[in-house]
Write a protein that holds these residues in place. Sequence first.
Motif, PDB file in Angstrom:
ATOM      1  N   GLU A  32      -4.496   4.717   3.620  1.00  0.00           N
ATOM      2  CA  GLU A  32      -4.138   3.782   2.554  1.00  0.00           C
ATOM      3  C   GLU A  32      -4.164   4.523   1.225  1.00  0.00           C
ATOM      4  O   GLU A  32      -4.741   5.599   1.114  1.00  0.00           O
ATOM      5  CB  GLU A  32      -5.090   2.580   2.538  1.00  0.00           C
ATOM      6  CG  GLU A  32      -6.520   2.934   2.156  1.00  0.00           C
ATOM      7  CD  GLU A  32      -7.484   1.745   2.290  1.00  0.00           C
ATOM      8  OE1 GLU A  32      -7.187   0.792   3.036  1.00  0.00           O
ATOM      9  OE2 GLU A  32      -8.547   1.801   1.639  1.00  0.00           O
ATOM     10  N   ASN A  33      -3.529   3.915   0.232  1.00  0.00           N
ATOM     11  CA  ASN A  33      -3.594   4.507  -1.098  1.00  0.00           C
ATOM     12  C   ASN A  33      -4.990   4.340  -1.671  1.00  0.00           C
ATOM     13  O   ASN A  33      -5.687   3.389  -1.357  1.00  0.00           O
ATOM     14  CB  ASN A  33      -2.584   3.844  -2.028  1.00  0.00           C
ATOM     15  CG  ASN A  33      -1.161   4.208  -1.649  1.00  0.00           C
ATOM     16  OD1 ASN A  33      -0.910   5.308  -1.178  1.00  0.00           O
ATOM     17  ND2 ASN A  33      -0.246   3.272  -1.834  1.00  0.00           N
ATOM     18  N   SER A  34      -5.388   5.287  -2.528  1.00  0.00           N
ATOM     19  CA  SER A  34      -6.688   5.185  -3.180  1.00  0.00           C
ATOM     20  C   SER A  34      -6.466   4.830  -4.644  1.00  0.00           C
ATOM     21  O   SER A  34      -5.338   4.870  -5.135  1.00  0.00           O
ATOM     22  CB  SER A  34      -7.412   6.522  -3.086  1.00  0.00           C
ATOM     23  OG  SER A  34      -6.932   7.400  -4.085  1.00  0.00           O
ATOM     24  N   PRO A  35      -7.536   4.495  -5.350  1.00  0.00           N
ATOM     25  CA  PRO A  35      -7.384   4.227  -6.778  1.00  0.00           C
ATOM     26  C   PRO A  35      -7.087   5.487  -7.596  1.00  0.00           C
ATOM     27  O   PRO A  35      -6.794   5.392  -8.786  1.00  0.00           O
ATOM     28  CB  PRO A  35      -8.732   3.610  -7.174  1.00  0.00           C
ATOM     29  CG  PRO A  35      -9.685   4.006  -6.107  1.00  0.00           C
ATOM     30  CD  PRO A  35      -8.894   4.223  -4.869  1.00  0.00           C
ATOM     31  N   VAL A  36      -7.178   6.656  -6.969  1.00  0.00           N
ATOM     32  CA  VAL A  36      -6.875   7.906  -7.676  1.00  0.00           C
ATOM     33  C   VAL A  36      -5.393   8.217  -7.473  1.00  0.00           C
ATOM     34  O   VAL A  36      -4.927   8.336  -6.337  1.00  0.00           O
ATOM     35  CB  VAL A  36      -7.732   9.073  -7.144  1.00  0.00           C
ATOM     36  CG1 VAL A  36      -7.489  10.320  -7.972  1.00  0.00           C
ATOM     37  CG2 VAL A  36      -9.198   8.696  -7.132  1.00  0.00           C
TER      38      VAL A  36
ATOM     39  N   ASP B 132     -15.635   1.872  -3.138  1.00  0.00           N
ATOM     40  CA  ASP B 132     -14.406   1.141  -3.485  1.00  0.00           C
ATOM     41  C   ASP B 132     -13.581   0.834  -2.233  1.00  0.00           C
ATOM     42  O   ASP B 132     -13.078  -0.277  -2.075  1.00  0.00           O
ATOM     43  CB  ASP B 132     -13.576   1.989  -4.465  1.00  0.00           C
ATOM     44  CG  ASP B 132     -12.275   1.302  -4.836  1.00  0.00           C
ATOM     45  OD1 ASP B 132     -12.328   0.328  -5.601  1.00  0.00           O
ATOM     46  OD2 ASP B 132     -11.218   1.726  -4.322  1.00  0.00           O
ATOM     47  N   ALA B 133     -13.475   1.817  -1.331  1.00  0.00           N
ATOM     48  CA  ALA B 133     -12.736   1.577  -0.077  1.00  0.00           C
ATOM     49  C   ALA B 133     -13.467   0.528   0.769  1.00  0.00           C
ATOM     50  O   ALA B 133     -12.847  -0.404   1.288  1.00  0.00           O
ATOM     51  CB  ALA B 133     -12.580   2.880   0.707  1.00  0.00           C
ATOM     52  N   PHE B 134     -14.774   0.668   0.871  1.00  0.00           N
ATOM     53  CA  PHE B 134     -15.552  -0.283   1.678  1.00  0.00           C
ATOM     54  C   PHE B 134     -15.363  -1.715   1.167  1.00  0.00           C
ATOM     55  O   PHE B 134     -15.334  -2.661   1.944  1.00  0.00           O
ATOM     56  CB  PHE B 134     -17.042   0.084   1.646  1.00  0.00           C
ATOM     57  CG  PHE B 134     -17.429   1.165   2.623  1.00  0.00           C
ATOM     58  CD1 PHE B 134     -16.491   2.031   3.159  1.00  0.00           C
ATOM     59  CD2 PHE B 134     -18.758   1.307   3.026  1.00  0.00           C
ATOM     60  CE1 PHE B 134     -16.863   3.027   4.059  1.00  0.00           C
ATOM     61  CE2 PHE B 134     -19.142   2.289   3.926  1.00  0.00           C
ATOM     62  CZ  PHE B 134     -18.197   3.148   4.437  1.00  0.00           C
TER      63      PHE B 134
END
Lengths: 503, 503
Positions: A32-36, B132-134
């Motif tokens: 999945e995409n990350s916030p970065v 954040d992912a969790f």
Amino acid sequence: MGKNKKTAITPTRMEDYPEWYQQVVKASDMAENSPVRGCMVIKPWGYALWERMVAVLDAMFKETGVKNAYFPLFIPLSFLEKEAEHVEGFAKECAVVTHHRLEAGPDGRLVPAGRLNEPLIVRPTSETIIGDAFSKWVTSYRDLPLLINQWANVVRWEMRTRTFLRTSEFLWQEGHTAHASEAEALERTRIMLDIYADFVENWLAMPVIRGVKTPSERFPGAVETFCIEAMMQDRKALQAGTSHFLGQNFAKASDIRFQGADGADTHAWTTSWGASTRMIGGMIMTHGDDDGVIMPPKVAPAHVVLLPVFPKDADPDAILAYTRETGDRLRRESYGNRPLSVEIDSRDMAGRNWEWIKKGVPIRLEMGPRDMAEDGVFLFRRDTGERFSVKRENLGQVIRDTLDAIQSNLYERALAFRNAHTVLLDDKESFYDWFTSKSTDKPEIHGGFAMAHWCGRADCEAGIKQDLSVTIRCVPLNAMEEDGKCIFCGERSLRRVVFAKAY
Amino acid sequence: MGKNKKTAITPTRMEDYPEWYQQVVKASDMAENSPVRGCMVIKPWGYALWERMVAVLDAMFKETGVKNAYFPLFIPLSFLEKEAEHVEGFAKECAVVTHHRLEAGPDGRLVPAGRLNEPLIVRPTSETIIGDAFSKWVTSYRDLPLLINQWANVVRWEMRTRTFLRTSEFLWQEGHTAHASEAEALERTRIMLDIYADFVENWLAMPVIRGVKTPSERFPGAVETFCIEAMMQDRKALQAGTSHFLGQNFAKASDIRFQGADGADTHAWTTSWGASTRMIGGMIMTHGDDDGVIMPPKVAPAHVVLLPVFPKDADPDAILAYTRETGDRLRRESYGNRPLSVEIDSRDMAGRNWEWIKKGVPIRLEMGPRDMAEDGVFLFRRDTGERFSVKRENLGQVIRDTLDAIQSNLYERALAFRNAHTVLLDDKESFYDWFTSKSTDKPEIHGGFAMAHWCGRADCEAGIKQDLSVTIRCVPLNAMEEDGKCIFCGERSLRRVVFAKAY
């Protein structure tokens, strides 16, 4: 299997291929995409696939004498500048570390502090920092060949990113070797290209064309770049691995010299070669269908998933026990060089089977009271949709045979697709027609691989790129000499090259 | 073995322990400093050891249900700031990315360009980005427990660095789990601590004390930090792995919430746990002697090296053939869960044997015409220096037995050393004496582990640290309740803790 069959993925490949890809990745739960910005999170199902790929490739490398090592994440700016073409190639997209701590600013918020004397670049590739080490490790011809690989993360600040295919950070391996002769370095470049081709064809089930890049598509600083190119289902090309012959360019930049048997002092010849998580994107786009990912059995994180079925009036404990026993038996079986990887999903919920279809597990086995009565299971094959019941006494062998059948079917299907969309073109008009949507009504599906003549001039290559966004993917290694005329300018040409749109 | 025996490493451990360590690492060819401040290059012999360690630990993790994944290298500054103690703990030593390209400056030299809106921190640890992912992956109690691990590089901008022990960039694994109850999270924290202890004791042959850190030594943001502590040969402590119970601190910071079976919405309880390339430094310092590294057989990159001996009047081809045949036979044998790893070094040069001694290969086998005549080899044991001839027909079994003997000897030797330098101390004077060189004439060799009472007050802990640079390594988990008086203030205390100087 009627025309209006509902698919698990919306849109379908034909409706919107790029969006289909994003939805398939999401539905498979691989990443999945990350916030970065531009960085992905590789989730357990995707990472388990990567672990399999790493294990296989790593063993292939080691069999040819390569040893693993690890080099710094950071490259001093001055190192990157040592090779002019190289820094030019990477300066536009690199993450730059300028400070080494944070402290409270005037408004109390943390700001970068402790400015570094020299900026550090987060490695986009490691030729220059590894070259520095090699310059210390190599003094005599007895130290050669030096065959080193590292598994690492690298960062290239891409402006447009897409999961697995093009991300700001990605995982890869980069091999770096040094040799006492040009011939030996060239041979190593080819050995590694062949390993990539072997891996991608025989493990990922993706047919590839081996070739050499034109000068404009070469790795910055390389003398020659070899590559393998695969065709995706939108008929675009994807480069799945590259192997570079660096001549003495980087050896001179990093001062890698050795004393030969004759006492003469010479710069070494070096190579580098890499393959990355991008291959995962290529694998998905090659085999995936409108129901999701299809994993080639030889690299699948799980070969089989066991799905107990619980009808209203049945004893769930008996069914569960039967499922577990079947799982234990299968785990004692093996496929290829590893034990069968078996998942059990005993959740009693709607959509459970579709989850495994979308994840691409090669074989699903359902089992309920009726199967138990016959000491059997019901087998579903992911690639063809075939389904049939199997007695448990034969199950290990049937699974091995079915996995083999899936592995070769995926390859054959991809090869047939590539062949169906590869054409020989000899005049400019049909070449331009073919690449401008006239062969299909879908704007994002174009042409395929056009085998056409090219005179060798960068001008012609650039003209075609500008007109059509079509590039020369490679000059195939097995190309036969053949008299012809450049598809762009009409000048004489001696061999056909592969033109395509590309990822 | 006389007093004046020449050693391969200068200085010896007793002469200058810190310098001995640097020289041992260098002589073993395991790693070297890089031109990037505080970053090391892990060379093939060191990296092969790390690969072995990774394989064993990874399998142990997976057996308890942990799955691997991969998260971004970069952490937005605002993420790091979500947990106040956490950012406070890492702000002083982090690499900050502020720009995403390079361009020519006024003088033509490349300078950072493309300033980022928000600085990115190169991960020093990943609680906040994984949290954040969790927060997206967890919505219901059915999603828990979530058991994730990543193998990665991390960066902490240390001011004083030492190969393996403390480097700006290092390799590690970091596990992150989320749970539906406090008890389950605490249990996971302990499960992982036990895995670390098992691995370090039974594979690296280093005895450890399991314990809990005092508040001042806790991981920034943790509720409780568990650790394993080993004693080095200079009697200082080295922390070889930590497992943190994070309570709901990070779940609140990252908003990891779930709906329970009862419908209530709750923050999860989380843990994190890590072990790194630092363990390699600990292993070297535990087992190494004045001739170099000694590899514990269960993780050694090679178990055996074959060294053909070429006397002047002998036929070198016959000796080489004999050596290769012996190597082929041995490679068909196994030790533990893997095939015997066999190296052949047929270079005819001085210093060859010493190279392998310094690298710490557990067993060396020399073979020349005399051995051939008896169908045997001559075996040298690295840890004890024992040497004896062995018939080839028995060789597999003798090697397995000898490797077992070395593995347990290393552990027993380290345990005896730790016991010899662990004391119960009950009054301040003897405590201060013991830690101020009075027990030895070497300034860098101090005390050892002092089991002494502590009242639990941070003041007393800080006072001792200021006076002696001695800290509480841990409160041992197996400590019995015992009435006593704080070694510093004399107030009542109920258990002894481990005091030591530490790496």
